[in-house]
Design a protein around this motif. Structure first.
Motif, PDB file in Angstrom:
ATOM      1  N   ARG A 148       0.889  -1.032  -0.107  1.00 14.98           N
ATOM      2  CA  ARG A 148       0.243   0.037   0.084  1.00 14.98           C
ATOM      3  C   ARG A 148       0.719   1.194  -0.145  1.00 14.98           C
ATOM      4  O   ARG A 148       1.982   1.141   0.374  1.00 14.98           O
ATOM      5  CB  ARG A 148      -0.893  -0.040   1.175  1.00 14.98           C
ATOM      6  CG  ARG A 148      -0.286  -0.103   2.521  1.00 14.98           C
ATOM      7  CD  ARG A 148      -1.222  -0.164   3.675  1.00 14.98           C
ATOM      8  NE  ARG A 148      -0.625  -0.016   4.982  1.00 14.98           N
ATOM      9  CZ  ARG A 148      -0.927  -0.343   6.203  1.00 14.98           C
ATOM     10  NH1 ARG A 148      -2.484  -0.541   6.152  1.00 14.98           N
ATOM     11  NH2 ARG A 148      -0.488  -0.315   7.434  1.00 14.98           N
ATOM     12  N   THR A 149       0.049   2.500  -0.361  1.00 13.09           N
ATOM     13  CA  THR A 149       1.147   3.499  -0.693  1.00 13.09           C
ATOM     14  C   THR A 149       0.133   4.849  -0.764  1.00 13.09           C
ATOM     15  O   THR A 149      -1.049   4.816  -1.098  1.00 13.09           O
ATOM     16  CB  THR A 149       1.956   3.492  -1.968  1.00 13.09           C
ATOM     17  OG1 THR A 149       2.803   4.738  -1.557  1.00 13.09           O
ATOM     18  CG2 THR A 149       1.326   3.640  -3.081  1.00 13.09           C
ATOM     19  N   TRP A 150       0.682   5.869  -0.596  1.00 12.08           N
ATOM     20  CA  TRP A 150       0.110   7.273  -0.722  1.00 12.08           C
ATOM     21  C   TRP A 150       0.714   8.200  -1.704  1.00 12.08           C
ATOM     22  O   TRP A 150       0.339   9.110  -2.080  1.00 12.08           O
ATOM     23  CB  TRP A 150      -0.291   8.065   0.620  1.00 12.08           C
ATOM     24  CG  TRP A 150      -0.930   7.616   1.570  1.00 12.08           C
ATOM     25  CD1 TRP A 150      -0.435   6.766   2.791  1.00 12.08           C
ATOM     26  CD2 TRP A 150      -2.170   7.582   1.729  1.00 12.08           C
ATOM     27  NE1 TRP A 150      -1.531   6.765   3.632  1.00 12.08           N
ATOM     28  CE2 TRP A 150      -2.553   7.125   3.281  1.00 12.08           C
ATOM     29  CE3 TRP A 150      -3.335   8.248   1.042  1.00 12.08           C
ATOM     30  CZ2 TRP A 150      -4.002   7.169   3.457  1.00 12.08           C
ATOM     31  CZ3 TRP A 150      -4.506   8.243   1.596  1.00 12.08           C
ATOM     32  CH2 TRP A 150      -5.102   7.640   2.838  1.00 12.08           C
TER      33      TRP A 150
ATOM     34  N   GLY B  23      -0.367   7.939  -9.970  1.00 14.96           N
ATOM     35  CA  GLY B  23      -1.284   6.585  -9.071  1.00 14.96           C
ATOM     36  C   GLY B  23      -1.462   5.546  -9.853  1.00 14.96           C
ATOM     37  O   GLY B  23      -1.862   4.383  -9.090  1.00 14.96           O
TER      38      GLY B  23
ATOM     39  N   ASP C   5      -2.738   4.658  -5.118  1.00 13.06           N
ATOM     40  CA  ASP C   5      -2.169   5.575  -4.045  1.00 13.06           C
ATOM     41  C   ASP C   5      -3.146   5.901  -3.038  1.00 13.06           C
ATOM     42  O   ASP C   5      -3.314   7.170  -2.994  1.00 13.06           O
ATOM     43  CB  ASP C   5      -1.521   6.816  -4.976  1.00 13.06           C
ATOM     44  CG  ASP C   5      -2.241   7.621  -5.771  1.00 13.06           C
ATOM     45  OD1 ASP C   5      -3.299   7.045  -6.102  1.00 13.06           O
ATOM     46  OD2 ASP C   5      -2.186   8.697  -5.995  1.00 13.06           O
ATOM     47  N   ASP C   6      -3.963   5.014  -2.736  1.00  9.84           N
ATOM     48  CA  ASP C   6      -5.329   5.419  -1.799  1.00  9.84           C
ATOM     49  C   ASP C   6      -4.840   4.970  -0.468  1.00  9.84           C
ATOM     50  O   ASP C   6      -5.744   4.956   0.353  1.00  9.84           O
ATOM     51  CB  ASP C   6      -6.453   4.890  -2.084  1.00  9.84           C
ATOM     52  CG  ASP C   6      -6.374   3.379  -2.642  1.00  9.84           C
ATOM     53  OD1 ASP C   6      -5.459   2.671  -2.152  1.00  9.84           O
ATOM     54  OD2 ASP C   6      -7.395   2.729  -3.141  1.00  9.84           O
ATOM     55  N   GLY C   7      -3.617   4.602   0.050  1.00 10.75           N
ATOM     56  CA  GLY C   7      -3.216   3.954   1.248  1.00 10.75           C
ATOM     57  C   GLY C   7      -3.863   2.682   1.542  1.00 10.75           C
ATOM     58  O   GLY C   7      -4.040   2.200   2.695  1.00 10.75           O
TER      59      GLY C   7
ATOM     60  N   GLN D 146      -1.420   6.389   8.071  1.00  9.91           N
ATOM     61  CA  GLN D 146      -1.670   7.774   7.573  1.00  9.91           C
ATOM     62  C   GLN D 146      -0.651   8.235   6.554  1.00  9.91           C
ATOM     63  O   GLN D 146       0.448   7.589   6.696  1.00  9.91           O
ATOM     64  CB  GLN D 146      -1.928   8.705   8.567  1.00  9.91           C
ATOM     65  CG  GLN D 146      -2.851   8.469   9.816  1.00  9.91           C
ATOM     66  CD  GLN D 146      -4.150   8.621   9.090  1.00  9.91           C
ATOM     67  OE1 GLN D 146      -4.632   9.468   8.255  1.00  9.91           O
ATOM     68  NE2 GLN D 146      -5.263   7.732   9.544  1.00  9.91           N
ATOM     69  N   PRO D 147      -0.981   9.183   5.735  1.00 11.17           N
ATOM     70  CA  PRO D 147       0.003   9.444   4.749  1.00 11.17           C
ATOM     71  C   PRO D 147       1.197  10.107   5.628  1.00 11.17           C
ATOM     72  O   PRO D 147       1.116  10.805   6.465  1.00 11.17           O
ATOM     73  CB  PRO D 147      -0.596  10.619   3.905  1.00 11.17           C
ATOM     74  CG  PRO D 147      -2.035  10.546   3.979  1.00 11.17           C
ATOM     75  CD  PRO D 147      -2.268   9.841   5.344  1.00 11.17           C
TER      76      PRO D 147
ATOM     77  N   ASP E 188       4.420  13.375   8.911  1.00 11.09           N
ATOM     78  CA  ASP E 188       3.164  13.362   8.186  1.00 11.09           C
ATOM     79  C   ASP E 188       2.864  14.731   7.786  1.00 11.09           C
ATOM     80  O   ASP E 188       1.772  15.244   7.204  1.00 11.09           O
ATOM     81  CB  ASP E 188       1.836  12.993   9.205  1.00 11.09           C
ATOM     82  CG  ASP E 188       2.191  14.090  10.560  1.00 11.09           C
ATOM     83  OD1 ASP E 188       2.424  15.051  10.298  1.00 11.09           O
ATOM     84  OD2 ASP E 188       1.208  13.543  11.408  1.00 11.09           O
TER      85      ASP E 188
ATOM     86  N   ASN F 145       7.705   8.003  -0.071  1.00 10.98           N
ATOM     87  CA  ASN F 145       6.412   8.359   0.458  1.00 10.98           C
ATOM     88  C   ASN F 145       5.980   6.916   1.061  1.00 10.98           C
ATOM     89  O   ASN F 145       5.497   5.913   0.498  1.00 10.98           O
ATOM     90  CB  ASN F 145       5.391   8.584  -0.858  1.00 10.98           C
ATOM     91  CG  ASN F 145       5.704   9.850  -1.251  1.00 10.98           C
ATOM     92  OD1 ASN F 145       5.504  10.814  -0.823  1.00 10.98           O
ATOM     93  ND2 ASN F 145       6.018   9.968  -2.674  1.00 10.98           N
TER      94      ASN F 145
END
Length: 284
Positions: free
Chosen positions: A19-21, A46, A68-70, A111-112, A253, A282
Motif C-alpha cells: 500500500r502507498t500514498w 497513481g 495511491d489510496d493507502g 496515515q500519509p 506526516d 512516500n
C-alpha cells in the motif's frame, strides 16, 4: 497490426500486498544488462506503468486503477510502500540493516507520510517557501514527526557552504537546537505531537505540546538568519546535511512553513528549486 513479445518468466515470484500514498516513482527495477535488457515497474499519476527495453521490444505499458489510496492492493505493488509476505525469486526479501526495527514494521492502520531513511536529505530554497513576517520579524516551522530513531539532523537553516546557522539535531530521543550565536538547548521528543520552531529577532522557541524551551539570541544574534532570506543561496535543509554522515531516520506526516504545508514531491523539473538527494520515501 499485431506483435508478440518473448515470455517474461520469474519463477516463484510473488508480491502479495502493498500500500502507498505516493502517486509517482519507481517501485522496482531489474535487468540482465543495464544497457540492453531492463524493465521498470512504477507508478505514474497513481497508476501502474512498465517501461520495457530489450533486443525484441522497447515499449511502455500503463493501465489499471489508481493505487495511491493507502489501501492494501493484491499483486499490484505501489510506490515506496510496505510489503506484506513478500517473496522475490524464491528468497525472502531482506530489510536494510541500517533501518531501525521500529521503522520496518507495517501498521494495520496508516496515515500519509514521508519516510527519510538514514543519510537521506532534501533542500528547499528559501525563495520558494513562505517568507517571514516583517513587522515584527517572525518565522515558524512545524514538523509532524511520526517515527524517529538514530542520530543526525532533522532540519537546518543555512547555505550549502554553511548549513549550520540554525539546526535541529536528533540524539537519544531528544531534539537538540543549536545556532551560530552560542550554546544550544535540548527538548525530549514526543512522537505524534507536532514539533514547533518559532524564530524572532530576540529568541528561538522550540516546543512540543506543553513542553517549551527558549534560546535567547544576543543583540546581533539573528543577523545571519535574517540575511538568509536576502540571498539566493538560503536553504531549508530537511534530514541529513550534505556534509554529514547521519544514522537518523524518521517519518513526517507534514512540514509547515508559516502555517503552509510544503510539498515534498516538488522537483527542479517542476519549476521549483527543491533538490532531493537519496529521495525520501512516500511511506504508506
Amino acid at each position: 497490426m499485431s506483435f508478440s513479445l518473448p515470455e517474461l518468466h520469474f519463477p516463484q515470484t510473488h508480491i502479495y500486498a502493498q500500500r502507498t500514498w505516493g502517486p509517482e516513482g519507481v517501485i522496482f527495477y531489474g535487468d540482465t544488462n543495464p544497457e540492453d535488457d531492463w524493465f521498470v515497474l512504477g507508478l505514474r499519476d497513481g497508476r501502474p506503468e512498465i517501461p520495457l527495453h530489450n533486443h525484441w521490444a522497447q515499449l511502455t505499458v500503463g493501465a489499471g486503477p489508481r493505487l495511491d489510496d493507502g489501501r492494501w492492493h493484491q499483486l499490484v505493488p505501489a510506490l515506496d510502500g510496505c510489503l506484506r509476505r513478500e517473496d522475490w525469486l524464491d528468497q525472502q526479501a531482506q530489510t536494510s540493516a541500517s533501518v531501525p526495527t521500529s521503522l520496518r514494521s507495517c501498521a494495520v492502520e496508516s496515515q500519509p507520510g514521508i519516510f527519510f531513511p538514514p543519510g537521506t536529505g532534501a533542500e528547499f530554497s528559501l525563495e520558494d517557501i513562505p517568507w517571514p513576517h516583517v513587522e515584527p520579524w517572525a518565522f515558524s516551522l512545524d514538523l509532524g514527526l511520526q517515527l524517529a530513531a538514530g542520530s543526525g539532523h532533522l532540519l537546518a537553516l543555512g547555505t550549502p557552504e554553511n548549513p549550520f546557522w540554525l539546526s535541529l539535531h536528533l540524539q537519544d530521543q531528544k531534539v537538540m537546537l543549536s545556532s551560530v550565536s552560542g550554546p544550544g538547548l535540548a527538548l525530549p521528543l514526543i512522537l505524534g505531537v507536532t514539533l514547533q520552531l518559532k524564530l524572532t529577532v530576540s529568541r528561538v522557541v522550540l516546543s512540543q505540546g506543553t513542553k517549551k524551551e527558549i534560546l535567547a539570541l544576543p543583540p546581533v544574534g539573528p543577523a545571519p538568519l535574517l540575511n538568509l532570506w536576502a540571498q539566493t543561496q538560503g536553504r531549508l535543509f530537511l534530514g541529513a546535511l550534505p556534509v554529514e554522515a547521519s544514522s537518523a531516520s524518521f517519518c513526517l506526516d507534514g512540514l509547515w512553513a508559516q502555517g503552509q504545508r510544503l510539498d515534498m514531491d516538488r522537483s527542479p523539473g517542476n519549476g521549483t528549486d527543491t533538490t532531493i538527494k537519496s529521495p525520501p520515501k512516500n511511506l504508506l
